[in-house]
Motif scaffolding. Structure first.
Motif: not given
Ligand code: FES
Length: 96
Positions: A26, A30, A50
């Motif tokens: 990630v 993000t 996420c």
């Protein structure tokens, strides 16, 4: 002889941002986006949104940093310190 420039078609596709959570790949972009859009305040919320931070937890320090940055931006500005009242002697001896 000059060589024609080679095409770098086999180069890996560029990703936006830098990987912060290696376990779940990630990026910082993000993470910042999910924090901003969800107005998140905890690492657990980021993990839910996420996946970042749900593995080895070595990225938790950085996730905390992003949360702090987001929260500082959303805090109201600190009030200016109150001006000190002039005392009796200050009024007598003040320079004009
Ligand atoms: S690097 Fe983020 S959980 Fe492991």
């Amino acid at each position: 002889m000059s060589e024609a420039p080679t095409k770098k078609s086999d180069a890996p596709a560029e990703t936006e941002g830098e990987y912060i959570c290696q376990c779940f790949q990630v990026t910082d972009e993000t993470i910042k986006t999910v924090i901003r859009e969800g107005n998140l305040t905890t690492i657990e919320q980021i993990t839910e949104a996420c996946g970042a931070g749900g593995g080895c937890q070595s990225c938790h320090m950085l996730l905390d940093l992003f949360l702090d940055q987001h929260n500082k931006k959303n805090q109201p500005p600190e009030p200016e310190p109150a001006k000190k009242k002039k005392g009796f002697f200050s009024k007598l001896f003040s320079k004009a």
